[in-house]
Design a protein around this motif. Structure first.
Motif, PDB file in Angstrom:
ATOM      1  N   ASP A   1       5.729   8.399  -0.695  1.00 35.28           N
ATOM      2  CA  ASP A   1       5.484   7.418  -2.112  1.00 35.28           C
ATOM      3  C   ASP A   1       6.403   6.344  -1.710  1.00 35.28           C
ATOM      4  O   ASP A   1       7.300   6.382  -0.881  1.00 35.28           O
ATOM      5  N   ILE A   2       6.251   5.342  -2.779  1.00 32.81           N
ATOM      6  CA  ILE A   2       7.170   4.376  -2.753  1.00 32.81           C
ATOM      7  C   ILE A   2       8.183   4.320  -4.054  1.00 32.81           C
ATOM      8  O   ILE A   2       9.034   3.384  -4.228  1.00 32.81           O
ATOM      9  N   SER A   3       8.327   5.470  -4.498  1.00 29.72           N
ATOM     10  CA  SER A   3       9.331   5.791  -5.455  1.00 29.72           C
ATOM     11  C   SER A   3      10.938   5.651  -5.016  1.00 29.72           C
ATOM     12  O   SER A   3      11.719   5.485  -5.780  1.00 29.72           O
TER      13      SER A   3
ATOM     14  N   LEU B   1       4.959  -0.241   4.321  1.00 29.60           N
ATOM     15  CA  LEU B   1       4.521   1.375   4.455  1.00 29.60           C
ATOM     16  C   LEU B   1       3.500   1.275   5.439  1.00 29.60           C
ATOM     17  O   LEU B   1       2.281   0.980   5.509  1.00 29.60           O
ATOM     18  N   PHE B   2       3.654   2.123   6.652  1.00 33.59           N
ATOM     19  CA  PHE B   2       2.858   2.520   7.778  1.00 33.59           C
ATOM     20  C   PHE B   2       2.396   3.862   7.553  1.00 33.59           C
ATOM     21  O   PHE B   2       3.076   4.770   7.281  1.00 33.59           O
ATOM     22  N   GLU B   3       0.960   4.169   7.521  1.00 33.47           N
ATOM     23  CA  GLU B   3       0.415   5.514   7.556  1.00 33.47           C
ATOM     24  C   GLU B   3      -0.698   5.292   8.721  1.00 33.47           C
ATOM     25  O   GLU B   3      -1.541   4.723   8.875  1.00 33.47           O
TER      26      GLU B   3
ATOM     27  N   LEU C   1       8.111   4.370   5.695  1.00 37.47           N
ATOM     28  CA  LEU C   1       8.606   3.360   4.954  1.00 37.47           C
ATOM     29  C   LEU C   1       9.821   2.559   5.290  1.00 37.47           C
ATOM     30  O   LEU C   1      10.960   3.173   5.455  1.00 37.47           O
ATOM     31  N   TRP C   2       9.836   1.277   5.284  1.00 36.49           N
ATOM     32  CA  TRP C   2      11.017   0.474   5.967  1.00 36.49           C
ATOM     33  C   TRP C   2      11.178  -0.808   5.366  1.00 36.49           C
ATOM     34  O   TRP C   2      10.279  -1.482   4.702  1.00 36.49           O
TER      35      TRP C   2
END
Length: 235
Positions: free
Chosen positions: A36-38, A150-152, A163-164
């Motif tokens: 997640d991006i939290s 964010l790469f998925e 996430l970077w």
């Protein structure tokens, strides 16, 4: 796929000379799925679909490995996961597709305390049984410019997430990390194929998203950011 194998798929194997490993963990048990991006802030308002990006995916993998790495100009968190069935991994990508199509703008309270409105843009592709999503997040205040990515990616029932953020335009770890992940997954499945039939033969729930623009501006460039602050003074 056991966690011991997933560990070899992490980017530490190909990026060790560029990054130092700050944290790593793995397990052969069900855990919260996806990135997640939290890590980079708190959802305040905006498109309701965007809030799902602050939460884990609904399906849970049964094995995982993760690592946090950084250098002077960049950091990233990588998670490699193995889901019990291909169908469950496809469900995760279906959630990613829904986010890509309906999350356009949102406001976040960053870890340095600023309230920032972000534009979210996505590129995606589907090649056979591979789904790829690359999310870009860009925001600006009078004090800072903000950006993270964010790469998925999915190969059958295995997923990789990164996430970077970076202060270096060239510090994009996703290509080398994805190549390493694919190599390990494909080699393992050559000797340990998944069972055929049943739910593993269901169709993919993630339709490809070729572009999800949120404004007339082009997709995000890799501009400068700081670890868990993600801000720099605008030019």
């Amino acid at each position: 796929m056991p966690a011991s194998v997933l560990e070899t798929s992490l980017a530490t194997k190909v990026l060790a000379k560029s990054y130092s490993a700050d944290f790593s963990d793995s397990g052969d048990y069900s855990t919260t799925g996806g990135l997640d991006i939290s890590l980079v802030g708190e959802y305040v308002s905006g498109d309701r679909s965007c809030i799902t990006m602050f939460n884990a995916h609904t399906p849970s993998p049964e094995a995982f490995a993760d690592v946090s790495m950084s250098n002077k100009s960049a950091w990233f968190e990588e998670v490699a996961e193995s889901y019990p069935t291909v169908a469950e991994a496809r469900d995760v990508m279906a959630e990613n597709a829904a986010q890509a199509k309906t999350c356009h703008t949102f406001t976040m309270r960053s870890t340095d305390g600023e309230v920032v409105t972000f534009r979210h843009t996505v590129t995606a592709a589907k090649h056979g049984d591979v789904d790829l999503f690359l999310h870009h997040f860009n925001g600006e205040t009078t004090k800072y410019l903000y950006e993270f990515h964010l790469f998925e990616g999915r190969v059958e029932g295995e997923l990789m997430n990164i996430l970077w953020a970076s202060t270096n335009f060239r510090a994009d770890p996703s290509k080398a990390a994805w190549t390493q992940f694919q190599k390990v997954v494909n080699q393992y499945r050559k000797d340990h194929p998944r069972r055929s039939g049943g739910s593993d033969d269901s169709g993919s729930g993630a339709s490809p998203v070729t572009a999800v623009p949120t404004s007339p501006t082009p997709l995000a460039r890799h501009t400068s950011t700081r670890h868990l602050e993600l801000g720099r003074a605008p030019r």
